[in-house]
Scaffold this motif. Structure first.
Motif, PDB file in Angstrom:
ATOM      1  N   SER A 239       0.927  -1.243  -0.132  1.00 46.07           N
ATOM      2  CA  SER A 239      -0.041  -0.073  -0.074  1.00 46.07           C
ATOM      3  C   SER A 239       1.217   1.639  -0.462  1.00 46.07           C
ATOM      4  CB  SER A 239      -0.876  -0.034   1.171  1.00 46.07           C
ATOM      5  OG  SER A 239      -0.032  -0.410   2.658  1.00 46.07           O
ATOM      6  N   PRO A 240       0.508   2.166  -0.634  1.00 47.43           N
ATOM      7  CA  PRO A 240       1.040   3.774  -0.544  1.00 47.43           C
ATOM      8  C   PRO A 240       1.635   4.653   0.224  1.00 47.43           C
ATOM      9  CG  PRO A 240      -0.904   3.991  -1.826  1.00 47.43           C
ATOM     10  CD  PRO A 240      -0.977   2.611  -1.273  1.00 47.43           C
ATOM     11  N   VAL A 241       0.791   4.200   1.731  1.00 46.57           N
ATOM     12  CA  VAL A 241       0.964   4.865   3.033  1.00 46.57           C
ATOM     13  C   VAL A 241       1.604   4.308   3.281  1.00 46.57           C
ATOM     14  CG1 VAL A 241       0.257   7.148   4.373  1.00 46.57           C
ATOM     15  CG2 VAL A 241      -1.090   6.457   2.507  1.00 46.57           C
ATOM     16  N   TYR A 242       1.446   3.232   4.226  1.00 43.63           N
ATOM     17  CA  TYR A 242       2.524   2.211   4.821  1.00 43.63           C
ATOM     18  C   TYR A 242       2.818   1.330   5.385  1.00 43.63           C
ATOM     19  CZ  TYR A 242      -1.334   5.387   7.796  1.00 43.63           C
ATOM     20  OH  TYR A 242      -2.387   6.244   8.257  1.00 43.63           O
ATOM     21  N   GLY A 243       3.187   0.850   3.400  1.00 47.52           N
ATOM     22  CA  GLY A 243       3.561   0.410   2.718  1.00 47.52           C
ATOM     23  C   GLY A 243       3.060  -1.095   3.667  1.00 47.52           C
ATOM     24  N   ARG A 244       1.974  -2.127   3.783  1.00 44.29           N
ATOM     25  CA  ARG A 244       1.644  -2.762   3.696  1.00 44.29           C
ATOM     26  C   ARG A 244       1.191  -3.747   2.615  1.00 44.29           C
ATOM     27  NH1 ARG A 244      -4.362  -0.567   7.247  1.00 44.29           N
ATOM     28  NH2 ARG A 244      -3.532   0.410   8.906  1.00 44.29           N
ATOM     29  N   PRO A 245       1.183  -5.117   3.169  1.00 46.76           N
ATOM     30  CA  PRO A 245       1.394  -5.918   2.464  1.00 46.76           C
ATOM     31  C   PRO A 245      -0.536  -6.284   1.729  1.00 46.76           C
ATOM     32  CG  PRO A 245       2.831  -6.933   3.966  1.00 46.76           C
ATOM     33  CD  PRO A 245       2.015  -5.715   3.895  1.00 46.76           C
ATOM     34  N   TYR A 246      -0.587  -6.260  -0.011  1.00 45.54           N
ATOM     35  CA  TYR A 246      -1.576  -6.083   0.219  1.00 45.54           C
ATOM     36  C   TYR A 246      -2.631  -7.664   0.428  1.00 45.54           C
ATOM     37  CZ  TYR A 246      -2.052  -1.823  -2.797  1.00 45.54           C
ATOM     38  OH  TYR A 246      -1.526  -0.830  -3.064  1.00 45.54           O
ATOM     39  N   ALA A 247      -3.709  -7.413   1.465  1.00 45.63           N
ATOM     40  CA  ALA A 247      -4.215  -8.977   1.572  1.00 45.63           C
ATOM     41  C   ALA A 247      -5.675  -9.555   0.638  1.00 45.63           C
ATOM     42  CB  ALA A 247      -5.333  -8.585   2.924  1.00 45.63           C
ATOM     43  N   GLY A 248      -6.194  -8.230  -0.022  1.00 45.75           N
ATOM     44  CA  GLY A 248      -6.525  -8.986  -0.965  1.00 45.75           C
ATOM     45  C   GLY A 248      -5.942  -8.831  -2.400  1.00 45.75           C
ATOM     46  N   SER A 249      -7.363  -9.152  -3.345  1.00 46.90           N
ATOM     47  CA  SER A 249      -6.533  -9.994  -4.645  1.00 46.90           C
ATOM     48  C   SER A 249      -7.587 -10.692  -5.520  1.00 46.90           C
ATOM     49  CB  SER A 249      -5.285 -10.873  -4.746  1.00 46.90           C
ATOM     50  OG  SER A 249      -6.347 -12.247  -4.390  1.00 46.90           O
ATOM     51  N   LYS A 250      -7.021  -9.891  -7.195  1.00 49.13           N
ATOM     52  CA  LYS A 250      -9.263 -10.690  -8.050  1.00 49.13           C
ATOM     53  C   LYS A 250      -9.870  -9.615  -7.508  1.00 49.13           C
ATOM     54  CE  LYS A 250      -6.525 -14.906  -8.218  1.00 49.13           C
ATOM     55  NZ  LYS A 250      -6.313 -15.938  -6.654  1.00 49.13           N
ATOM     56  N   GLY A 251     -10.088  -8.687  -6.999  1.00 47.15           N
ATOM     57  CA  GLY A 251     -11.388  -8.015  -7.381  1.00 47.15           C
ATOM     58  C   GLY A 251     -12.516  -8.460  -6.708  1.00 47.15           C
ATOM     59  N   ILE A 252     -12.251  -9.099  -5.950  1.00 46.17           N
ATOM     60  CA  ILE A 252     -13.444 -10.319  -5.031  1.00 46.17           C
ATOM     61  C   ILE A 252     -14.001  -9.634  -4.125  1.00 46.17           C
ATOM     62  CG2 ILE A 252     -13.635 -12.281  -3.658  1.00 46.17           C
ATOM     63  CD1 ILE A 252     -12.059 -13.234  -5.986  1.00 46.17           C
ATOM     64  N   GLY A 253     -13.499  -8.499  -3.694  1.00 47.23           N
ATOM     65  CA  GLY A 253     -14.350  -7.411  -3.461  1.00 47.23           C
ATOM     66  C   GLY A 253     -16.045  -7.015  -3.246  1.00 47.23           C
ATOM     67  N   ARG A 254     -15.925  -6.646  -4.469  1.00 47.21           N
ATOM     68  CA  ARG A 254     -17.261  -6.134  -5.370  1.00 47.21           C
ATOM     69  C   ARG A 254     -18.064  -7.492  -5.165  1.00 47.21           C
ATOM     70  NH1 ARG A 254     -13.129  -5.272  -9.690  1.00 47.21           N
ATOM     71  NH2 ARG A 254     -11.545  -5.032  -8.240  1.00 47.21           N
ATOM     72  N   PHE A 255     -18.210  -8.657  -5.194  1.00 44.30           N
ATOM     73  CA  PHE A 255     -18.806  -9.514  -5.514  1.00 44.30           C
ATOM     74  C   PHE A 255     -18.532 -10.279  -3.880  1.00 44.30           C
ATOM     75  CE2 PHE A 255     -16.011 -10.030  -9.492  1.00 44.30           C
ATOM     76  CZ  PHE A 255     -16.805  -9.319 -10.445  1.00 44.30           C
ATOM     77  N   ALA A 256     -18.467  -9.807  -3.057  1.00 45.21           N
ATOM     78  CA  ALA A 256     -18.530 -10.042  -1.716  1.00 45.21           C
ATOM     79  C   ALA A 256     -19.750  -9.408  -1.618  1.00 45.21           C
ATOM     80  CB  ALA A 256     -17.190  -9.571  -0.773  1.00 45.21           C
ATOM     81  N   SER A 257     -20.091  -8.375  -2.299  1.00 49.78           N
ATOM     82  CA  SER A 257     -20.882  -7.296  -1.318  1.00 49.78           C
ATOM     83  C   SER A 257     -22.015  -8.136  -2.201  1.00 49.78           C
ATOM     84  CB  SER A 257     -20.920  -5.923  -2.169  1.00 49.78           C
ATOM     85  OG  SER A 257     -20.567  -5.444  -3.189  1.00 49.78           O
ATOM     86  N   ARG A 258     -21.593  -8.521  -3.576  1.00 48.34           N
ATOM     87  CA  ARG A 258     -23.638  -8.817  -4.129  1.00 48.34           C
ATOM     88  C   ARG A 258     -23.946 -10.090  -3.151  1.00 48.34           C
ATOM     89  NH1 ARG A 258     -26.744 -11.114  -5.008  1.00 48.34           N
ATOM     90  NH2 ARG A 258     -27.703 -11.905  -6.935  1.00 48.34           N
ATOM     91  N   PHE A 259     -22.912 -10.881  -2.619  1.00 45.20           N
ATOM     92  CA  PHE A 259     -23.086 -11.957  -1.829  1.00 45.20           C
ATOM     93  C   PHE A 259     -24.014 -12.133  -0.587  1.00 45.20           C
ATOM     94  CE2 PHE A 259     -22.355 -14.820   1.646  1.00 45.20           C
ATOM     95  CZ  PHE A 259     -22.692 -15.847   1.639  1.00 45.20           C
ATOM     96  N   LEU A 260     -23.884 -10.182  -0.423  1.00 48.89           N
ATOM     97  CA  LEU A 260     -24.427  -9.847   0.906  1.00 48.89           C
ATOM     98  C   LEU A 260     -25.225  -9.593   0.911  1.00 48.89           C
ATOM     99  CD1 LEU A 260     -20.953  -8.518   2.993  1.00 48.89           C
ATOM    100  CD2 LEU A 260     -22.353 -10.654   3.165  1.00 48.89           C
ATOM    101  N   GLY A 261     -25.780  -8.568  -0.377  1.00 54.15           N
ATOM    102  CA  GLY A 261     -27.190  -8.281  -0.501  1.00 54.15           C
ATOM    103  C   GLY A 261     -27.114  -7.863  -2.398  1.00 54.15           C
ATOM    104  N   ASP A 262     -28.229  -7.719  -2.008  1.00 53.78           N
ATOM    105  CA  ASP A 262     -28.468  -6.888  -3.808  1.00 53.78           C
ATOM    106  C   ASP A 262     -27.882  -5.567  -4.143  1.00 53.78           C
ATOM    107  OD1 ASP A 262     -30.337  -7.423  -6.312  1.00 53.78           O
ATOM    108  OD2 ASP A 262     -31.478  -5.758  -5.468  1.00 53.78           O
ATOM    109  N   ARG A 263     -28.494  -5.058  -3.423  1.00 55.53           N
ATOM    110  CA  ARG A 263     -27.705  -3.304  -3.660  1.00 55.53           C
ATOM    111  C   ARG A 263     -26.603  -2.525  -3.266  1.00 55.53           C
ATOM    112  NH1 ARG A 263     -33.721   0.301  -4.721  1.00 55.53           N
ATOM    113  NH2 ARG A 263     -34.506  -1.793  -5.985  1.00 55.53           N
TER     114      ARG A 263
END
Length: 764
Positions: A96-120
């Protein structure tokens, strides 16, 4: 006549297209559990350099809100990254650009995780502009409507607005509406909260790896990371109105329990080299070794650095005694937090270490009483003989810590992959549960499982030592009791002098037998502890002696060439060749024993041939010189299977040499006979060895199979039969027991003989 007319062909091409329905399919299939879906959204907050992530649940409105204070999403990021499926931006920029954290997410799963949790889904994000100001982007997705229409995915349009913003605090808010899982999330809020809150700090008392810090961070290129905190509010709140957050976990209790371990395994591995340590309560560091993993395990290829920290809390009396924590409370905490987690780039990877997970086969091996090591590392460092495997009291593999007795984690830093082709790296499964079972995962399993086998090895070792100390203490106490009893009898005025003398005499005899037992047991343990070294030495000597034979063979060849010119050299050549053949037969037999010792692999072989090999090839010269007759007439010739040839030959050789020594110990000049029989009946294979030697007195027959006990120590060493250490029958019995057979001194012996040993072995 057939003719073919050449025609012109137009070369065309086709392109893959993706139906927009794929978005709906990904949303429903890609994530399998609510806590995993939430974890993906929380990882996005972490990767955005936010110091915190707040998750609020509203059951009445069926709404879930995930809020962070990170760098926000710019318009360019939204268009080119958020809206791009399977983006590899986190694979290219791994921190990450500010704190240099190793990225934990990948492949853009987050947006589809929101689809699993709700319709909107509504995205509201504030970020800095290149000019130093702020802008707010707002986008909305109605998944069922937007993905129900037909067409290609590239035709899918997401409408958003961008406007300047005066607020000087960046961050992203995700509002998930029509959350049909809201009621379920509230009902299971305890379990969901437990899993979510353990994402970034499952075991804070464990040693933390330094490879989660980038080299730039260590050099001061990034800002100091304030840490990352997760808070669950709204209907995630407890009945007393308090919100759930990471600080609510009993960290003080965790620290007290984790520091009260019985054993702690620590392994640090990188670039094919592992530093292994095992610490034991009240003993300190009991094992330390640097292991070249690729030499022991040639296929080892894990590219990620690794730090393993596992604490062992056996279910036995005294585990939590002497500490600053109540034993009942501590045991309850271990039961709630047991298992070995995997933490990748600071985030826990489900389902490793969670309830019901057995990724290291601990519960499986406990239920099946597995008797051998699973890992190549343990097999290399702590090899077990067949005898050791067969005896539950000696086999350390049977003492593998169960899942409920260990708390710990394996910490790694894998790369973010989208291809899944690199066998050297840990690749998250597409549903975010575990890893792809590639070569790298096999290596991860090997190291984590080895840590458990290492604990089991020393746990068994110390248990045996503890039993021995108790045994010796009891013997010492018995000796003291005898002294006190003798003193009491001697000083008692109520016992008649004659009776007093008789009682004291009997007590003194009993006391002497206790002393003899202590001495005998001590010698026995010393002998058994050195047996393994004898096998190592035998292998070494066999290897070195083969080199000597090669040189001797070359020398004989040269002398034979010289004998062609000088006939006087021929007798020397004949003598050397005869000696060489004899030595070679000894070597062949030694090699057979060394190569096959410790294995239960068997092949068919002729039992009579093996007996003749021992009697005729190995000891023929000796028996001829001593005028000892050997009768093999009742050895039936049949193939033996189910018994290792090395074990069978070793049994024959030990019993045969014992018979020879018994005859020599008698110092008789006549009737020196040995008879060997081999038959097959309903019981299996029956081998007997009878001799006309000194026999075995009745008073010692119950001790002849004990280590260090011998009746033939007086046989002189120049015979070549050994000095009678008292190990032969003990080892022979152990081998026979391992094979499921038995050995006994037959009573009475065969007619005309002083002793007869009978061996019964089951045939496969």
């Amino acid at each position: 006549m057939y003719s073919h007319k050449k025609t012109s062909k137009a070369r065309k091409h086709a392109e893959f297209s993706v139906d927009v329905a794929l978005l709906e399919e990904l949303g429903e299939r890609l994530v399998s559990r609510p806590d995993i879906a939430l974890s993906e959204l929380i990882k996005n907050a972490h990767d955005a350099d936010s110091p915190s992530c707040e998750v609020d649940l509203n059951v009445v409105k069926k709404r879930l809100v995930v809020r962070d204070k990170g760098t926000g999403i710019s318009e360019a990021d939204f268009v080119h990254k958020w809206m791009k499926i399977g983006t590899r931006n986190k694979e290219i920029a791994r921190e990450s650009p500010v704190y240099g954290r190793p990225y934990a997410g990948s492949k853009g799963i987050g947006r589809f995780a929101s689809r699993f949790l709700g319709d909107r889904l509504t995205i509201i994000s504030i970020s800095r502009t290149e000019g130093g100001g702020f802008q707010r982007i707002r986008a909305r997705f109605i998944w069922n409507r937007d993905t129900r229409s037909r067409g290609d995915v590239q035709d899918f349009k997401a409408f958003y607005t961008v406007e300047p913003w005066q607020r000087a605090e960046c961050g992203t808010t995700l509002v998930i509406s029509k959350c049909e899982l809201a009621a379920e999330l509230k009902k299971d809020r305890k379990d969901v909260a437990s899993q979510v809150l353990k994402l970034t700090d499952p075991y804070g008392a464990l040693e933390q790896p330094n490879f989660n810090l980038s080299s730039t961070t260590q050099g001061g290129g990034f800002n100091v990371d304030p840490g990352f905190e997760i808070t669950l509010g709204g209907d995630f709140q407890t009945s007393d109105g308090k919100s759930k957050h990471a600080d609510d976990s009993p960290k003080k209790l965790q620290s007290l329990v984790m520091e009260n371990f019985v054993a702690r395994a620590r392994i640090e591995a990188n670039n094919g080299l592992a530093k292994v340590e095992l610490h034991w309560r009240n003993k300190g560091k009991v094992f330390e070794r640097s292991l070249p993993l690729r030499e022991i395990h040639p296929e080892y290829s894990l590219s990620s650095p690794l730090l393993l920290d596992i604490r062992y809390f056996p279910v036995r009396k005294g585990t939590f005694s002497g500490g600053d924590v109540d034993g009942v409370v501590a045991r309850s905490w271990v039961a709630d937090n047991c298992g070995i987690a995997v933490i990748d780039s600071g985030f826990r990877v489900p389902p490793f270490g969670q309830s019901g997970d057995d990724w290291l086969d601990q519960n499986l091996d406990e239920s099946t009483s597995r008797r051998s090591w699973r890992t190549e590392l343990a097999r290399s460092l702590f090899p077990m003989s067949p005898e050791e495997k067969s005896q539950p009291k000696q086999n350390p593999a049977l003492y593998l810590p169960s899942r409920g007795q260990v708390v710990g984690a394996v910490m790694v830093a894998s790369r973010s992959h989208s291809s899944g082709n690199d066998a050297t790296d840990l690749i998250p499964s597409i549903n975010r549960e575990g890893y792809v079972r590639n070569r790298a995962f096999t290596d991860l399993y090997e190291i984590a499982r080895f840590s458990l086998e290492l604990i089991a090895k020393f746990d068994k070792k110390f248990a045996l030592e503890r039993e021995q100390r108790i045994y010796e203490d009891n013997l010492s106490k018995i000796s003291e009791d005898f002294k006190e009893a003798i003193h009491t009898v001697e000083m008692s005025p109520s016992i008649a002098p004659m009776a007093r003398e008789q009682i004291v005499f009997q007590l003194l005899q009993a006391q002497e037998r206790v002393r003899d037992t202590r001495t005998y047991e001590s010698k026995k343990l010393e002998a058994l502890s050195e047996i393994s070294l004898l096998g190592v030495m035998a292998g070494f000597i066999t290897h070195e002696f083969e080199k000597v034979l090669l040189h001797l063979e070359d020398g004989i060849r040269l002398i034979k060439q010289h004998a062609l010119v000088d006939p006087h050299a021929k007798p020397t050549v004949d003598a050397l060749e005869s000696t060489f053949d004899l030595l070679r037969s000894y070597m062949d037999y030694s090699r057979l024993m060394v190569e096959q010792a410790g294995t239960t692999n068997s092949r068919e072989f002729s039992g009579l041939s093996q007996i003749r090999f021992v009697v005729d090839s190995t000891f023929a010269g000796f028996t001829n010189r001593e005028r000892i007759s050997v009768d093999l007439e009742e050895c039936h010739d049949f193939d033996i299977h189910g018994v290792p040839v090395a074990a069978f030959s070793g049994i024959v050789m030990n019993l045969y040499t014992n018979a020879l020594k018994a005859i020599l110990a008698k110092h008789a000049l006549q009737d020196e006979r040995i008879r060997i029989t081999l038959i097959r009946n309903a019981k299996g294979l029956v081998l007997t060895v009878s001799d006309t030697g000194i026999g075995v007195p009745k008073t010692i027959r119950n001790r002849i199979f004990d280590a260090m006990f011998t009746t033939t120590r007086s046989v002189e060493d120049h015979t070549g039969l050994g000095s009678g250490m008292g190990l032969g029958l003990s080892l022979t019995q152990r081998v026979i027991n391992t094979l499921g057979g038995k050995i006994e001194l037959r009573e009475p012996p065969a007619t005309g003989f002083a002793s007869t040993f009978e061996v019964t072995l089951p045939l496969g």
